[in-house]
Structures are given as structure tokens and as C-alpha cells.
Design a protein around this motif. Structure first.
Motif, short mmCIF file in Angstrom:
data_model
loop_
_atom_site.label_atom_id
_atom_site.label_comp_id
_atom_site.label_asym_id
_atom_site.label_seq_id
_atom_site.Cartn_x
_atom_site.Cartn_y
_atom_site.Cartn_z
N ARG A 50 0.85 -1.19 0.00
CA ARG A 50 0.00 0.00 0.00
C ARG A 50 0.89 1.24 0.00
NH1 ARG A 50 -3.58 1.18 4.25
NH2 ARG A 50 -2.22 0.07 5.71
N PHE A 51 0.76 2.05 -1.05
CA PHE A 51 1.52 3.29 -1.17
C PHE A 51 0.53 4.44 -1.31
CE2 PHE A 51 4.26 0.21 -3.71
CZ PHE A 51 4.98 -0.20 -2.60
N SER A 52 0.15 5.06 -0.21
CA SER A 52 -0.82 6.16 -0.25
C SER A 52 -2.09 5.68 -0.96
CB SER A 52 -0.21 7.37 -0.96
OG SER A 52 -1.10 8.46 -0.94
N GLU A 53 -2.38 6.19 -2.15
CA GLU A 53 -3.59 5.79 -2.88
C GLU A 53 -3.29 4.77 -3.97
OE1 GLU A 53 -5.91 9.04 -4.22
OE2 GLU A 53 -6.51 9.63 -2.20
N LEU A 54 -2.22 4.05 -3.84
CA LEU A 54 -1.86 3.00 -4.80
C LEU A 54 -1.70 1.68 -4.05
CD1 LEU A 54 -0.87 1.96 -7.60
CD2 LEU A 54 1.43 2.66 -6.90
N SER A 81 14.96 10.37 -7.15
CA SER A 81 15.21 10.94 -5.84
C SER A 81 14.02 10.80 -4.90
CB SER A 81 15.58 12.42 -5.98
OG SER A 81 14.55 13.12 -6.67
N HIS A 82 12.81 10.75 -5.44
CA HIS A 82 11.62 10.67 -4.61
C HIS A 82 10.87 9.35 -4.74
CE1 HIS A 82 12.07 14.87 -3.57
NE2 HIS A 82 12.12 15.18 -4.85
N GLY A 83 11.29 8.51 -5.63
CA GLY A 83 10.60 7.23 -5.82
C GLY A 83 11.25 6.42 -6.91
N THR A 84 10.87 5.17 -6.99
CA THR A 84 11.38 4.26 -8.01
C THR A 84 10.26 3.89 -8.96
OG1 THR A 84 13.06 3.33 -6.54
CG2 THR A 84 12.41 1.99 -8.44
N ALA A 85 10.48 4.12 -10.24
CA ALA A 85 9.47 3.79 -11.24
C ALA A 85 9.59 2.32 -11.63
CB ALA A 85 9.63 4.66 -12.47
N VAL A 86 8.46 1.62 -11.61
CA VAL A 86 8.40 0.24 -12.07
C VAL A 86 7.81 0.27 -13.47
CG1 VAL A 86 7.47 -2.06 -11.63
CG2 VAL A 86 8.04 -0.55 -9.71
N VAL A 87 8.53 -0.28 -14.43
CA VAL A 87 8.12 -0.24 -15.82
C VAL A 87 7.85 -1.66 -16.31
CG1 VAL A 87 8.69 0.54 -18.15
CG2 VAL A 87 9.59 1.78 -16.16
N LEU A 88 6.58 -1.93 -16.57
CA LEU A 88 6.17 -3.22 -17.14
C LEU A 88 5.92 -3.01 -18.62
CD1 LEU A 88 3.55 -4.57 -14.57
CD2 LEU A 88 5.69 -5.67 -15.16
N ARG A 89 6.64 -3.74 -19.44
CA ARG A 89 6.45 -3.63 -20.89
C ARG A 89 5.73 -4.87 -21.41
NH1 ARG A 89 8.77 -0.31 -24.57
NH2 ARG A 89 10.37 0.34 -23.08
N MET A 90 4.61 -4.62 -22.09
CA MET A 90 3.88 -5.68 -22.76
C MET A 90 4.05 -5.55 -24.26
SD MET A 90 2.68 -5.45 -19.61
CE MET A 90 1.69 -3.96 -19.59
N PRO A 110 7.53 4.27 -3.32
CA PRO A 110 8.48 5.01 -2.47
C PRO A 110 9.80 4.26 -2.37
CG PRO A 110 6.32 4.83 -1.42
CD PRO A 110 6.29 3.93 -2.61
N ASN A 111 10.88 5.00 -2.33
CA ASN A 111 12.20 4.36 -2.30
C ASN A 111 12.38 3.43 -1.12
OD1 ASN A 111 13.22 5.43 -4.69
ND2 ASN A 111 13.96 7.29 -3.70
N GLU A 112 11.75 3.76 0.02
CA GLU A 112 11.94 2.91 1.19
C GLU A 112 11.25 1.56 1.06
OE1 GLU A 112 8.65 5.95 2.18
OE2 GLU A 112 10.61 5.90 1.17
N SER A 113 10.29 1.45 0.13
CA SER A 113 9.59 0.17 -0.09
C SER A 113 9.94 -0.47 -1.43
CB SER A 113 8.07 0.38 -0.02
OG SER A 113 7.68 0.95 1.20
N ALA A 114 10.67 0.26 -2.26
CA ALA A 114 10.93 -0.21 -3.63
C ALA A 114 11.71 -1.51 -3.66
CB ALA A 114 11.67 0.88 -4.40
N ARG A 115 12.65 -1.67 -2.74
CA ARG A 115 13.46 -2.90 -2.76
C ARG A 115 12.61 -4.13 -2.50
NH1 ARG A 115 18.96 -4.14 0.81
NH2 ARG A 115 19.28 -6.26 0.04
N ARG A 116 11.72 -4.04 -1.51
CA ARG A 116 10.85 -5.19 -1.21
C ARG A 116 9.93 -5.50 -2.38
NH1 ARG A 116 7.28 -4.25 2.38
NH2 ARG A 116 7.59 -2.01 2.65
N LEU A 117 9.38 -4.45 -3.01
CA LEU A 117 8.52 -4.66 -4.17
C LEU A 117 9.31 -5.28 -5.32
CD1 LEU A 117 5.96 -4.31 -5.85
CD2 LEU A 117 6.64 -1.94 -6.28
#
Length: 313
Positions: free
Chosen positions: A118-122, A161-170, A180-187
Motif C-alpha cells: 500500500r503506497f498512499s492511494e496505490l 530521488s523521490h521514488g522508483t518507477a516500475v516499468v512493465l512492458r507488454m 516510495p524508495n523505502e519500499s521499492a526494494r521489497r517490491l
């Protein structure tokens, strides 16, 4: 599993998929079809057991400093509220959401829900076969999006600097969202592990190479089908030669049929026409690749614009 008698009588023969302590002897249990909350007898209340079915249309979470509430919306069936300590929200939400996704037909039988974020509204749910994304104040409702791993051709992570973008290419589109960077590694660890396990590869590099090879093979097959041609034989003859011969043998064609050097000239003409075809196919493939690169660049620009508009820029 040792359960209070009041709980055993309610659960019956159903298996308990998850057990979450709510403090003291209070428990939250999740079965394949429902969530059961047990409250032990205390100074202010008697022992009680309540059931919450998983056929919900919406799940919302309200969190305060010490307490939290899970609001389960059943549509015309009304709304139910589960109260629990704020520190237990994520522990309880993960198995409940897994049961709801299964009841709604989002996940298939045998598919497991690996992690919930859960990331705010995501809200991001990583399963063994897909990624489920929900944007909004609710944790989940019928406005979710899903991306099956079978359709994914590449997965990348762009750190900022403020977050990590996850890019899914289909094959036909691209999906981007930020964590958020603090949760990006676990994701990242959860998503990469699930994708590779589903695809049967031990690294993203191997996954990309396999998908690239499959795409190239598919493009080659599509190119031949679009051109409407069959591969030419090793002797330079084939459908083209057969067509040419039938036309020249027809007296009504107005072309004299000659032997000797005339036959050799026709054979050379057929061979020349087959190198011409190969060159045209090569040029066509290069043009398709160029167009594909332009489309990808345009998609990335559109995705970036959408992301910035969502952030209110």
C-alpha cells in the motif's frame, strides 16, 4: 491448530489459510471463503465470533495512531467494519485481500498472493501469475487493473530521488507506476521473484533474451504471412516459377515459347526475382523496427505525461 471451541464450531471443515493475533486472546482467521474474528471474554464484553464473507465489492482502510478499521462494502448487502490494532492492519489485509481476489475471480485456483503493498492511494498485489494494481482511496474495488506475466516482455526499475518507477512492458503497451524508495526494494524482490518463477528463468537477463527471441521469431513469421509468399526452393524455383511457366506455355499469352537459351533466361529471371524478394523483406523488417522504436518512444512520453498529470503538475 489449537482454536477456541467457539471458533471451531464456526469454521467447521474449512482450512485456515492465515491466523493473525489481535492482541491478548483475540484472533483474526482467514479461510478460503470468509474472515472470522474471535473476541475472547473480557471485563467489558463477552466471548464472540463474527464472520465476514469475501464476496465484497470494495475494501477501505481507516488508520489512526493506535486503532484501524477495515470497511467491507457488500453493495446492496450493506457494509461491515472490522476493528483491529493499527499495527496489525497489513498482517490482516494481506490474507483478506487474497480471499477477496479469489472470490471475485481475479485470481485462478492454485494461484497464490505473494505480497501486498500500500503506497498512499496505490495498492499493488503481487501474485504468482499476475500483478494487480488499484488506484484510489479504497484498497480495492472493481476498478482494478491486472497484468498477467504471460504478457510481460520486459521489467525494469528506474530509481529517482523521490521514488522508483516500475516499468512493465507488454507487447502492445507499457505500464509505469512509482513506489516510495523505502519500499521499492521489497517490491522489486517480490515482483522479480514471481515473474521469474512463472516464466522459468533464473535472471531478468535470461528472461529478456528469451522474450526477445520469441518476439523476433513471431515477427519473422508475420512478415512472411503479410507478404503472402512461400520460401523459395534451393534451385531458385517455386510458386513464382510455376506461375511464370504456366503463363509462357499459354499460346493466348502472346509470348513465343522458345527452347535452349530461352529456358535459361527464364530460370535466371526467376532466381533474380527471388533475391529481389529477400531484399524487400529485409527493408520491410528494418522499417518495421524503426516504426516500433518510434512508437515505444511516443508511449514513454505519453506515460510520463499521464504520470505528471496524476501528480497535479
Amino acid at each position: 491448530m489449537d482454536l477456541p471451541e467457539a471458533v471451531r464450531s464456526v469454521v467447521g471443515d474449512e482450512s485456515v489459510a492465515a491466523r493473525v493475533s489481535l492482541g491478548g486472546e483475540d484472533l483474526l482467521l482467514v479461510t478460503p471463503t470468509r474472515t472470522v474474528v474471535y473476541r475472547a471474554e473480557g471485563l467489558l464484553s463477552d466471548e464472540s465470533v463474527r464472520e465476514y464473507g469475501h464476496d465484497v465489492e470494495r475494501i477501505a482502510v481507516e488508520t489512526k495512531r493506535r486503532k484501524a478499521k477495515l470497511r467491507l462494502d457488500y453493495g446492496t448487502g450493506g457494509e461491515e467494519t472490522v476493528s483491529l490494532p493499527a499495527s496489525r492492519v497489513d498482517d490482516a489485509l494481506h490474507p483478506i485481500l487474497a480471499g477477496v481476489l479469489n472470490a471475485a475471480g481475479v485470481t485462478d485456483p492454485g494461484e497464490t498472493v505473494e505480497r501486498t503493498f500500500r503506497f498512499s492511494e496505490l495498492t499493488i498485489v503481487v501474485t504468482s501469475a499476475r500483478l494487480v494494481k488499484h488506484v484510489g482511496s479504497a484498497v480495492w474495488d472493481e476498478g482494478y487493473e491486472e497484468y498477467g506475466y504471460d504478457d510481460v516482455t520486459d521489467l525494469r526499475f528506474e530509481e529517482g530521488s523521490h521514488g522508483t518507477a516500475v516499468v512493465l512492458r507488454m507487447s502492445d503497451r507499457q505500464e509505469r507506476f512509482k513506489a516510495p524508495n523505502e519500499s521499492a526494494r521489497r517490491l522489486r524482490e517480490a515482483l522479480v521473484a514471481a515473474l521469474l518463477a512463472h516464466a522459468g528463468h533464473d535472471s531478468l537477463e535470461a528472461f529478456r533474451a528469451a522474450r526477445a527471441a520469441a518476439d523476433e521469431e513471431a515477427e519473422d513469421g508475420d512478415g512472411m504471412a503479410v507478404a503472402g509468399l512461400s520460401p523459395l526452393g534451393s534451385d531458385g524455383t517455386g510458386d513464382v516459377g510455376d506461375t511464370d511457366e504456366s503463363e509462357t506455355d499459354d499460346p493466348s499469352s502472346g509470348v513465343d515459347v522458345v527452347g535452349g537459351n530461352g529456358s535459361a533466361e527464364r530460370s535466371n529471371s526467376v532466381e533474380t526475382t527471388g533475391d529481389d524478394v529477400a531484399a524487400e523483406l529485409a527493408a520491410l523488417r528494418e522499417e518495421v523496427e524503426r516504426q516500433g522504436e518510434r512508437i515505444d518512444a511516443q508511449r514513454e512520453l505519453i506515460d510520463q505525461l499521464i504520470e505528471e498529470l496524476r501528480r497535479g503538475r
